[in-house]
Design an enzyme around this catalytic site. Structure first.
Site, PDB file in Angstrom:
ATOM      1  CB  SER A 235     -11.072  31.276  13.742  1.00 44.98           C
ATOM      2  OG  SER A 235      -9.808  31.647  14.208  1.00 44.98           O
TER       3      SER A 235
ATOM      4  CG  ASP B 194      -8.131  28.690  13.526  1.00 43.02           C
ATOM      5  OD1 ASP B 194      -9.183  28.640  12.854  1.00 43.02           O
ATOM      6  OD2 ASP B 194      -7.643  29.758  13.931  1.00 43.02           O
TER       7      ASP B 194
END
Length: 321
Positions: free
Chosen positions: A52, A197
């Site tokens: 991320s 993610d």
């Protein structure tokens, strides 16, 4: 410069380390402060991994950005502009929810990908071939319910990693679920895989660079945020803030037990505080102010200083390997 200083200076120049960056949304600037301390201490980063926001920082370092360059870019960044909504966005929360229902995400991430692509281009980095195997980032394949490592797992999709854009891989890694539309990746059989993610299943992928057993030539340093439990809100959340809370809970607690998984991990990790003037900066606080960005950067500097003051790789290796 005295001969002693020259020797000391040269000794400093020869320090290498690998680094893994935990995800943390808009708080990535905190890592940049810590990295500046490593640069000052003469460290060069070799292999990098992240999830991320950690993937963004890892990619920029791998491409050759200095902490000063990263700082300058992140300070002038308008995080709100990465919440692309399209026509439905003008309807506010209601429009965002229609978007989420239709596209599985409230916002598009193409602006982000374009921003990162342009930055990397400045260092002549386009595809993974330009990084010579130094970068790995995690993403979550929701379709198969598992973590994927990019670029390694691209071959399962029949994709040549050498032609795959780094900015696209990082965009997958930072695609906060429901917040951002998932990235659609087709496999060899033309099935669509929804990629979101990396922090969902592995927010701190230290395992990519260290299996916890083998002796190491150079240290693998972890960079993580200090997690502060959510402040209790007195008013009832709306559906959007409720979804944000669920996702934040997922991501923040994802690797909470990592310290017990890898022996000695806490001791080789730089912990950056996310508290700024009594406020905890959350993963999705896209309305972060310039002052808060600078304060997070300073938190990173303090964390880096504190870590390097006591860090001794030989000592650590003796105890944990």
């Amino acid at each position: 410069m005295s001969i002693l200083n020259i020797l000391h200076h040269n000794h400093n120049m020869e320090k290498f380390c690998d680094a893994v960056f935990e995800g943390g949304g808009v708080r990535g600037i905190g890592y940049v402060g810590a990295i500046s301390m490593f640069e000052n201490a003469g460290y060069t980063f070799r292999n990098l991994a992240g999830s991320s926001a950690g993937a963004i920082i890892a990619a920029l370092i791998a491409a050759g950005f200095t902490s000063q360059e990263m700082h300058d870019e992140l300070v002038k960044m308008d995080f709100e502009s990465f919440k692309e909504t399209g026509i439905l966005g003008s309807l506010g929360t209601f429009g965002n929810l229609i978007n989420a229902t239709k596209h599985f995400g409230m916002y598009k991430a193409s602006m982000f990908e374009k921003w990162l692509d342009e930055l990397l281009e400045r260092k002549n980095v386009r595809t993974f071939a330009d990084l010579h195997g130094r970068l790995r980032v995690t993403a979550t394949d929701v379709t198969e319910e598992k973590t994927i490592i990019l670029p390694d797992d691209l071959k399962k999709f029949g994709i040549d990693e050498n032609t795959f854009r780094v900015s696209t891989a990082v965009r997958m890694s930072m695609g906060i679920p429901v917040f951002y539309e998932p990235y659609e990746l087709r496999d060899k059989n033309d099935n669509v895989h929804y990629i979101v993610d990396g922090g969902l299943l592995s927010n701190y992928p230290i395992w990519i660079l260290d299996n916890g057993r083998d002796p190491m030539e150079i240290p693998v340093i972890g960079f993580r945020f200090i997690h502060h439990p959510g402040q209790i809100k007195s008013k009832k959340p709306n559906i959007v803030s409720y979804i944000k809370q669920i996702i934040t809970t997922f991501i923040e607690s994802g690797d909470a037990d990592m310290q017990s998984v890898v022996k000695g991990d806490a001791e080789r990790t730089v912990f950056v505080d996310t508290m700024v003037e009594g406020k905890n900066i959350g993963i999705t606080d896209f309305n972060i102010t310039k002052e808060q960005v600078e304060s997070l950067f300073k938190n990173g500097i303090m964390a880096g200083e504190k870590f390097l003051k006591d860090w001794d790789f030989k000592n650590w290796s003796r105890r944990h390997r």
